[in-house]
Design an enzyme around this catalytic site. Structure first.
Site, short mmCIF file in Angstrom:
data_model
loop_
_atom_site.label_atom_id
_atom_site.label_comp_id
_atom_site.label_asym_id
_atom_site.label_seq_id
_atom_site.Cartn_x
_atom_site.Cartn_y
_atom_site.Cartn_z
N LYS A 53 0.58 -1.58 15.01
CA LYS A 53 1.93 -1.78 14.47
C LYS A 53 2.92 -0.85 15.17
CE LYS A 53 0.19 -3.46 10.09
NZ LYS A 53 -0.33 -3.14 8.77
N GLN A 97 -0.40 1.10 4.17
CA GLN A 97 -1.60 0.43 4.67
C GLN A 97 -2.65 0.37 3.56
OE1 GLN A 97 -1.80 -0.94 7.84
NE2 GLN A 97 -3.71 -1.82 7.12
N ASP A 120 6.37 -5.83 3.76
CA ASP A 120 5.11 -6.56 3.56
C ASP A 120 5.27 -7.59 2.45
OD1 ASP A 120 3.08 -5.98 5.32
OD2 ASP A 120 2.32 -4.25 4.19
#
Ligand code: NDP
Length: 285
Positions: A53, A97, A120
């Site tokens: 990322k 994460q 997200d």
């Protein structure tokens, strides 16, 4: 006849070049898009995802910063970090994460992210917004699938879409996004009796299970668009999807490979959401 291959790598490349232009336009206006990634513990797979990322951000002219915490960190310390990032005007997207260590309440951590920075789209508010057809951000993996369908001109409205898998990050949002575009949607799970009877009637089949080669050619309708989200590591170290690519490609109309299908699109859509968030800030929305 062999299916048209939906090449995620090349679609991702094309989308990323437009994102870089959008990021550079923002930079000219004094706003550099910024993504903060929080990672707890030293799970090797999570570290690889985070490094990918960060690399992708750099290539797209997006500022990124990684906040690493040891496995035994207190949840309160991570929440404090999120609160600071929520207030930081240089950060437009925040992601945590997953999975988090067992002593964390993941739901509490995710809902501490500001809604407008939840790139997200896992915050409960954003999940609700998606359900009601007014999404703030589209969740990255199904968003990538929608772009792939669009790029290949695959019709959605009135089509029968069958989604295998009902996870919060893939199956459920995928179903909602296809439903929103007018598909008739069926969701199958591990409890579904006679899976093939559903998959065989799919015009669009999206498989997100995590079982190598679960879907074989006899389970697919001739000419269907088959999207394989699964990523499985085989005993010999090779990667395989949830679809038996070699046999299914002879029957389907369109198919995504693994690797090189949905995978490259997921990070691309994360970059897209971060830029979208920065554009909204710049426009004062
Ligand atoms: P989850 O484990 O959260 O969900 C798997 C789903 O598959 C569950 O709903 C489960 O049903 C269902 N399932 C399990 N076995 C069967 C079966 N035999 N028949 C029908 N359904 C079944 O997985 P994720 O959604 O997180 O991930 C799925 C796959 O996609 C994994 O391989 C993952 O690595 C990959 N992935 C890829 C991404 C990408 O960028 N390409 C991004 C995210 C995930 P039930 O709910 O009943 O248990």
């Amino acid at each position: 006849m062999s299916a048209e291959i939906i090449d995620g790598k090349s679609i991702a490349k094309e989308v990323r070049s437009t994102l870089k232009t959008r990021a550079e336009n923002l930079i000219k206006k004094g706003v550099r898009p910024g993504l903060a990634v929080i990672i707890v513990g030293d799970d090797p797979a999570s570290s690889i995802y985070v490094n990918n990322k960060v690399k992708a951000c750099k290539e797209a002219s997006i500022h990124s910063e990684t906040h690493r915490f040891p496995e035994n960190v207190e949840q309160a310390d991570v929440l404090r970090c999120i609160h600071e990032l929520n207030e930081n005007p240089h950060i437009h997207g925040i992601l945590v994460q997953l999975p988090l260590p067992r002593h964390f309440e993941s739901g509490k951590v995710i809902t501490s992210i500001a809604i407008e920075k939840d790139v997200d789209s896992f915050h409960l508010y954003n999940v609700g917004a998606l359900v009601t057809g007014s999404a703030v951000f589209l969740p990255c993996t199904p968003y990538g699938v929608m772009i792939m369908l669009e790029k290949h001109g695959i019709p959605i409205e009135g089509q029968h879409a069958v989604i295998v898998g009902r996870s919060n990050i893939v199956g459920k949002p995928m179903s909602l996004m296809l439903l929103e575009k007018g598909a008739t949607v069926t969701i199958c799970t591990s409890k579904t009796r006679d899976l093939a009877s559903y998959t065989k009637s799919a015009d669009i089949l999206v498989v997100a299970v995590g079982k190598p080669r679960l879907i074989t050619a006899d389970m697919v309708k001739t000419g269907a668009a088959v999207i394989d989200v699964g990523i499985n590591r085989l005993a010999d170290g090779a990667l395989a999807g949830d679809v038996d690519f070699e046999s299914v490609k002879e029957k389907a109309g369109y198919i995504t490979p693994v690797p090189g299908g949905v995978g490259p699109m997921t990070i691309t859509m994360l970059l897209c959401n971060t830029i979208e968030a920065a554009e909204r800030t710049q426009a004062g929305i």
